[in-house]
Scaffold this active site. Sequence first.
Site, PDB file in Angstrom:
ATOM      1  CD  GLU A 255      -3.066  -0.788   0.086  1.00  0.00           C
ATOM      2  OE1 GLU A 255      -3.118   0.332  -0.446  1.00  0.00           O
ATOM      3  OE2 GLU A 255      -3.836  -1.717  -0.231  1.00  0.00           O
TER       4      GLU A 255
ATOM      5  CD  GLU B  55       5.524 -21.605  11.045  1.00  0.00           C
ATOM      6  OE1 GLU B  55       5.757 -21.875  12.232  1.00  0.00           O
ATOM      7  OE2 GLU B  55       4.517 -20.975  10.677  1.00  0.00           O
TER       8      GLU B  55
END
Length: 312
Positions: free
Chosen positions: A94, A125
Amino acid sequence: MLTNHCETLMKIDLSALTTEGRNTDSENIDMLSTEEMLRVINKEDQKVALAVEKTIPAITQAVDAIVGAFQKGGRLIYSGAGTSGRLGILDASECPPTYGTPREQVVALIAGGHQAILQAVENAEDNLAMGVDDLKNIQFNASDVLVGIAASGRTPYVVAALNYAKSLGATTVALTCNAGSEITQIADIAITPVVGAEVVTGSSRMKAGTAQKLVLNMLTTGAMIRSGKVYGNLMVDVEATNQKLVQRQINIVMQATDCDQPTASDALRSCNGHCKTAIVMVLGNLSATEANQLLNESNGFIRKALTNRTSE
């Protein structure tokens, strides 16, 4: 192979993690009506902002470090897995349209790469090497700031990334919802909003995820304000990539200068749709070239540019 994987999992002690605790207020949530169930969730969510409030001193340190990095040409890099990684991607993506930043200034890395944005990648992960390799692949260096995001505070991918960044002398920040967790011991700055046990036990995409999102909003918004990307409370570096944003630019110029729409539109056309330049043009009664020069001399800060104009 499955046996070895299970044995590895058995070695992980989650009992000490706040985010893995059992919430006594939601133990019978499956027996409640829909409205009662939602009220329990909402009541828990209300605790999140208060938990974040307690971490503002640490967030302040992080914002100042990020601004310092930007001023020296450094970047803000996020490293996370699962929900934490996706929240980093959301925040980073953004920045260019909202603040007109280069796409490489705020970058988010997620364990498992692009595929992991949409679906879980098995064991990603837990991959220590990947945490380091992903940083190497973007030429991470001491001028950058790394924010490791992990609700548990123990994600191996993030742990490895923070250790590598620290070995280079870069500023490191840990964002976790478990006090005293592994990544808080590594990082220079630890941001730890402790939101308590989740409504659904271990579902850290809920309160922990909300807390992480709030903190990430503060990190980038704070850094952008301190970098001159906001005038008053207006996003004056917004990129007009669609019709809504074209109109938003016009509205921003009008709000910043109290001019009418034709004046704002004319100013924006004269400077190729650059809000800051248009604002300085109108407030300073300047040409696009003059306004742009003042902004360049003022490192993009509108107030400073106008002050320099007055002092000339």
